[in-house]
Each structure stands twice: as structure tokens, then as C-alpha cells.
Design an enzyme around this catalytic site. Sequence first.
Site, PDB file in Angstrom:
ATOM      1  N   PRO A  56      26.312 -30.853 -77.854  1.00 34.44           N
ATOM      2  CA  PRO A  56      25.259 -29.881 -77.552  1.00 34.44           C
ATOM      3  C   PRO A  56      25.869 -28.507 -77.284  1.00 34.44           C
ATOM      4  CG  PRO A  56      25.615 -31.358 -75.695  1.00 34.44           C
ATOM      5  CD  PRO A  56      26.432 -31.893 -76.822  1.00 34.44           C
ATOM      6  N   THR A  65      24.705 -24.527 -76.443  1.00 32.83           N
ATOM      7  CA  THR A  65      23.664 -23.569 -76.099  1.00 32.83           C
ATOM      8  C   THR A  65      23.791 -22.335 -76.980  1.00 32.83           C
ATOM      9  OG1 THR A  65      23.597 -24.362 -73.828  1.00 32.83           O
ATOM     10  CG2 THR A  65      22.684 -22.176 -74.246  1.00 32.83           C
ATOM     11  N   GLN A  74      18.813 -33.105 -76.228  1.00 38.14           N
ATOM     12  CA  GLN A  74      19.367 -33.094 -74.879  1.00 38.14           C
ATOM     13  C   GLN A  74      18.320 -32.507 -73.924  1.00 38.14           C
ATOM     14  OE1 GLN A  74      22.491 -30.414 -73.249  1.00 38.14           O
ATOM     15  NE2 GLN A  74      23.736 -32.264 -73.083  1.00 38.14           N
ATOM     16  N   HIS A 106      20.698 -34.568 -69.767  1.00 36.45           N
ATOM     17  CA  HIS A 106      21.802 -33.714 -69.307  1.00 36.45           C
ATOM     18  C   HIS A 106      21.957 -33.910 -67.801  1.00 36.45           C
ATOM     19  CE1 HIS A 106      24.799 -30.769 -69.197  1.00 36.45           C
ATOM     20  NE2 HIS A 106      24.239 -29.782 -69.881  1.00 36.45           N
ATOM     21  N   ASN A 131      27.631 -30.857 -65.832  1.00 32.68           N
ATOM     22  CA  ASN A 131      27.927 -29.418 -65.897  1.00 32.68           C
ATOM     23  C   ASN A 131      27.195 -28.570 -64.866  1.00 32.68           C
ATOM     24  OD1 ASN A 131      29.468 -30.225 -68.033  1.00 32.68           O
ATOM     25  ND2 ASN A 131      28.242 -29.260 -69.618  1.00 32.68           N
ATOM     26  N   TYR A 144      24.172 -28.762 -63.528  1.00 29.70           N
ATOM     27  CA  TYR A 144      22.731 -28.567 -63.613  1.00 29.70           C
ATOM     28  C   TYR A 144      22.008 -29.571 -62.708  1.00 29.70           C
ATOM     29  CZ  TYR A 144      24.201 -25.486 -67.341  1.00 29.70           C
ATOM     30  OH  TYR A 144      24.828 -24.488 -68.057  1.00 29.70           O
ATOM     31  N   ASN A 198      30.110 -24.197 -61.862  1.00 26.28           N
ATOM     32  CA  ASN A 198      29.091 -23.866 -60.857  1.00 26.28           C
ATOM     33  C   ASN A 198      29.038 -24.907 -59.742  1.00 26.28           C
ATOM     34  OD1 ASN A 198      28.141 -21.441 -61.978  1.00 26.28           O
ATOM     35  ND2 ASN A 198      26.759 -22.521 -63.355  1.00 26.28           N
ATOM     36  N   GLY A 219      32.571 -29.487 -80.411  1.00 25.97           N
ATOM     37  CA  GLY A 219      31.713 -28.377 -80.057  1.00 25.97           C
ATOM     38  C   GLY A 219      31.942 -27.143 -80.902  1.00 25.97           C
ATOM     39  N   ARG A 220      32.730 -26.210 -80.379  1.00 26.91           N
ATOM     40  CA  ARG A 220      32.878 -24.911 -81.032  1.00 26.91           C
ATOM     41  C   ARG A 220      33.327 -24.976 -82.487  1.00 26.91           C
ATOM     42  NH1 ARG A 220      35.452 -21.210 -76.127  1.00 26.91           N
ATOM     43  NH2 ARG A 220      33.472 -20.908 -74.997  1.00 26.91           N
TER      44      ARG A 220
END
Length: 350
Positions: free
Chosen positions: A25, A27, A100, A177, A180, A182, A237, A319-320
Site C-alpha cells: 500500500p 499513499t 487497505q 491497517h 504505522n 494509526y 509517530n 513499495g517504492r
Amino acid sequence: MTDNLFQTYALNGTLSLKNRILMAPLTRCMADDELVPTQAMADYYARRAESGLIISEAAIIRPDGQGYPNTPGLFTQAQLQGWRVVTDAVHQGGGKIFAQLWHTGRVAHPHFYQASGSSDVMAPSAVGVEGSVPRMRDLTYQVPKAVSVEEIALLVEDYAQAAANAIDAGFDGVEIHGANGYLIDQFLHHDSNRRSDEYGETAENMSRFALEVVDAITARIGNDRTALRVSPGAYFNMAGDKRDRDVFDYLLPELEKRELAFLHIGIFDDAMEFDYLGGRASSYVRSIYNKTLVGVGSYTAETGSSAIAADKFDLLAIGRPFIANPDYVALVRDGKALVEYSDEMLTSLI
């Protein structure tokens, strides 16, 4: 050699993947102003349909879950119709795609949803984080409201409804999710969960919300179409706490009982080590959780293949490199060079 990445893999009796490479996933903040997926998003995902499974960018379950601009939702009919265009495009390309499901919790911002009638930021406890909203640096985080037990029950219902919406929109399943930093992850770590009721203090209580969400969703759409992402190591975070291990020591066996489609590590770089986990997050989870595990975090096809061969996890999420290489799977299979990712690529969907 990366041959093992191109083996088929049965998640369960319902879903089988054509290879072990998952699109992680990512963003992208490219939905329209009503948080409806666009045709450009459908084209973007369709170009990556050769992966064994696409996990969509996180989709918010309700308005007060939004913490980034133009992130797609899964709570209005228009959003579902937009996602249907995406899922149809992926399926026409021979792919599979999970949605997700996301609520950002204490890193949400009322700027995005106060028109819906709410200005509260929801979290387990009234403990904020410093900083500002990504891509909108003039919006600083607010101290959240500690959700009531009644509000928690509504959140569980909204997660389940979003999962049902995802199936209605054509997704093959959902990944919750829970990682991370959240909302669900905030319940699982002592830094953000200071509650003294049935959702705090003990490992069982702190795991309760995550398990209630999992159970509500599996009751609605089936455990065979339900997955979860977790971050046992606090790193985004979130401050780590050695007591967090007790929470995950309890949670992971409970998840294993539920026969989910897969469990996915939430980590940006799996080389990170956590003292209270005894090393890498993936190694810690593998030592406890014996069902299908997805590894992620700065792996290449080669290092991911080696990790699968060493039984460190079963599936590899990329990912990237998938942002930079829509044809990532074909390039790896054919041994061709990859285009290197750069941050400038985030400004468009290719």
C-alpha cells in the site's frame, strides 16, 4: 536467483496468488476532492496487475479518519463507484486487489472533515503528537479526544461496513491497517494508550479493539478475505515502550486462531531492530505467528527471495520500486534493470 518469487501461492481455499510479489500500500493522495478514486488511479493500478496481489493505498473508513489530502474513502456511493472502476481494471488485467482500511486516529485533522459536522480528533487517549500534516505543513496536529466505549463500538461497526463496501466495490478482500502509528496501532502501544478501562493497561485490554475490528470484519466478509497489517515495533509517530512486547505476545496468537488471509508487517525498513522485540519486527512476528506472513521494508527482489527461501516470511511486498516501475514483476522475471525511485515521482501517477 528469484525463482521462488514466481511460484503460485494459495492464501486459503478461496484465494490463490499467481506469484509471491505483492504491491505494498502506497499513499498517493490522488483522489478527487470528494475522495473518489479517479480514472488515472484505475490506470495506475491496472498497469501493476501482474503482481500476485495489489494492496491498495489506504482508504479511510469514515470522514474523521482523514489525515492526508485527497486520500480515497470507502464510505460514500460515489467512492465505491470510483473504486469499482479500479477493481474492474485490475481484474481485466488478470490481477487481484485488496483494499487497505484506514483510520488515522490522532494524526487526523479536522481541516479535512469539519464540514461533516465533526471537529474531534479520535484516539485511545488524549495524547497528541508533535508535527504537522504531510504535504500541508501549515496544519499542525491537535490533541485528540479519548474515545468513549460507545464511540469505540461505532468505530468497529464502521470498519465492518467499510469492509462490506470494499467487497461491493469489487475488491477481492481487505487489509486492515493496524500499523504505522494509526488508530488501531495507537491502541496497541503504551505511548498512545493510557486508558484504564477495558481497552487499556493490560495486554488483553489493549488488544481488544484490534480483535474486535478483526472479528467484526471476518463476520461480515469472511476470514479468508481479511488480512491485517501490524507494527510491533513502534517507530512512526510513536515512541517505543518495552511493555509493548507483552501486548503483541498476546495479540499474535489470538490472530493466528482467526485464520486470516495473511499478516503483513508494517515497517519502512526491516533492517531496523527493536531491543524489546529482540531484533527485527519480522523475525519477532515469525517466531510467534505461524500462518502466512508478508515481509516488507526496503527489500529488493533478490534479498526478499532469499528471505523467503530462509523461511523468514512467505510473501514479499514491494513499495517504492513499484511506483517507479509499473512493470516491476516482468522486469524482475526477465532480469532487466529497474528504474530507480525518486521523490519527484510522487507528483504524478505513471
